[in-house]
Design a protein around this motif. Structure first.
Motif, mmCIF file in Angstrom:
data_model
loop_
_atom_site.group_PDB
_atom_site.id
_atom_site.type_symbol
_atom_site.label_atom_id
_atom_site.label_comp_id
_atom_site.label_asym_id
_atom_site.label_seq_id
_atom_site.Cartn_x
_atom_site.Cartn_y
_atom_site.Cartn_z
ATOM 1 N N SER A 57 0.973 -1.159 0.062
ATOM 2 C CA SER A 57 -0.099 -0.002 -0.231
ATOM 3 C C SER A 57 0.999 1.087 -0.028
ATOM 4 N N LEU A 59 1.299 5.323 1.198
ATOM 5 C CA LEU A 59 0.630 6.536 1.869
ATOM 6 C C LEU A 59 1.189 7.686 1.674
ATOM 7 N N GLU A 81 -2.808 13.708 -7.847
ATOM 8 C CA GLU A 81 -3.716 12.320 -6.863
ATOM 9 C C GLU A 81 -3.840 11.425 -8.126
ATOM 10 N N ARG A 85 -2.191 7.517 -8.401
ATOM 11 C CA ARG A 85 -2.996 6.391 -8.556
ATOM 12 C C ARG A 85 -2.619 5.498 -9.570
ATOM 13 N N VAL A 95 -4.172 0.398 -3.231
ATOM 14 C CA VAL A 95 -4.276 1.029 -2.144
ATOM 15 C C VAL A 95 -3.341 2.155 -1.755
ATOM 16 N N GLU A 97 -3.518 5.954 -0.258
ATOM 17 C CA GLU A 97 -4.215 7.029 0.874
ATOM 18 C C GLU A 97 -3.210 8.247 0.859
ATOM 19 N N ALA A 119 -2.497 4.644 9.809
ATOM 20 C CA ALA A 119 -2.395 3.579 8.558
ATOM 21 C C ALA A 119 -1.663 2.569 8.965
ATOM 22 N N HIS A 123 -3.230 -1.250 8.143
ATOM 23 C CA HIS A 123 -2.771 -2.070 7.119
ATOM 24 C C HIS A 123 -1.719 -3.241 7.579
#
Length: 264
Positions: A57, A59, A81, A85, A95, A97, A119, A123
């Motif tokens: 993931s 962050l 953003e 992604r 994932v 964030e 976080a 996770h």
């Protein structure tokens, strides 16, 4: 036996190659200040790990809204953003964030550490990868303020996550302590301790990941920026330290020592 035991053999009097980062884990997390930070090398290692079936993931402390001079921060944050992604998907990460700290003026302190701990507890990574928190980076480059702050906060939060009496309010959110972070790894450091072989497909996917940041990177340098030659050069420059063609080098901090304490 510690996972950090030197396994290098005789190199004929020269320095032994750096050991590879242990890969006997299943969940990882990359923590960075801005969209695109992970893509300057670390994403290639992430591509290797997700191909092994590991869960990863991302962050991000900010949305990078202050990163495009000719674009208003509100518009830039939305764009960056989306690019982040897309770049994450290129290396098998779904994932992603964002903590929504303000780009350019991220402050080290309990608020940032708490957000990262939240976080981590959610996770439950075993390995965390972030960027160098030193003033000087590899090649003598001066590190950016947000990078330094977020890197150090990531290291501290990795320990905080396992202590129920630090940020006890997180228990009210149903987030129990997670003390399972074994390794916290930093890319871009002047004195790496370990490496990850990214030769071949991992590097190719890492290049695709950085290429997803097209709107941001086209403002870098007088002649624009091309991900392929830069990442290829960087990975091949690092490769010999690991004894491979292409590598990502990391300064690794072990939080859960494997084997007996050093005084035994």
């Amino acid at each position: 036996m510690s996972s950090f035991e030197d396994t290098g053999g005789d190199t004929g009097g020269g320095p032994a190659p750096l050991p590879p980062l242990p890969e006997d884990w299943q969940r990882g997390m990359a923590i960075a200040a801005h969209p695109d930070d992970i893509e300057y090398g670390t994403a290639s290692a992430v591509a290797r790990w997700t191909a092994q079936g590991k869960s990863f993931s991302y962050l991000l402390a900010t949305r990078g809204e202050a990163g495009i001079d000719g674009m208003h921060p509100e518009q830039a944050g939305t764009l960056r953003e989306a690019e982040e992604r897309a770049g994450a998907r290129a290396v098998g990460v779904d994932v992603v964030e964002f903590l929504d700290h303000r780009d350019g003026v991220v402050e080290y302190g309990p608020a940032l550490r708490r957000d990262i701990v939240r976080a981590i507890r959610r996770h439950q990574p075993e390995v965390i990868v972030s960027g160098a928190f030193t003033v000087r980076m590899i090649g003598g480059l001066t590190n950016q303020a947000d990078h330094r702050v977020v890197g150090l906060a990531a290291l501290d939060a990795a320990r905080d996550a396992g202590n129920r009496w630090i940020f006890p309010e997180l228990a009210d959110e149903g987030l129990e302590p997670w003390g399972g972070v074994r390794l916290v790894c930093f890319a871009g450091t002047a004195e790496p301790t370990h490496g990850v072989d990214v030769t071949g497909d991992p590097l190719e996917r890492g290049i695709a990941s950085l290429a997803a940041h097209a709107e941001y990177t086209k403002g870098l340098g007088a002649n624009g920026f091309e991900p392929r030659p830069f990442l290829t050069w960087a990975a091949r420059t690092a490769g010999p330290a690991l004894g491979v063609e292409a590598a990502l080098l990391l300064d690794v901090h072990e939080l859960l020592p494997q084997g007996p304490p050093p005084w035994v």
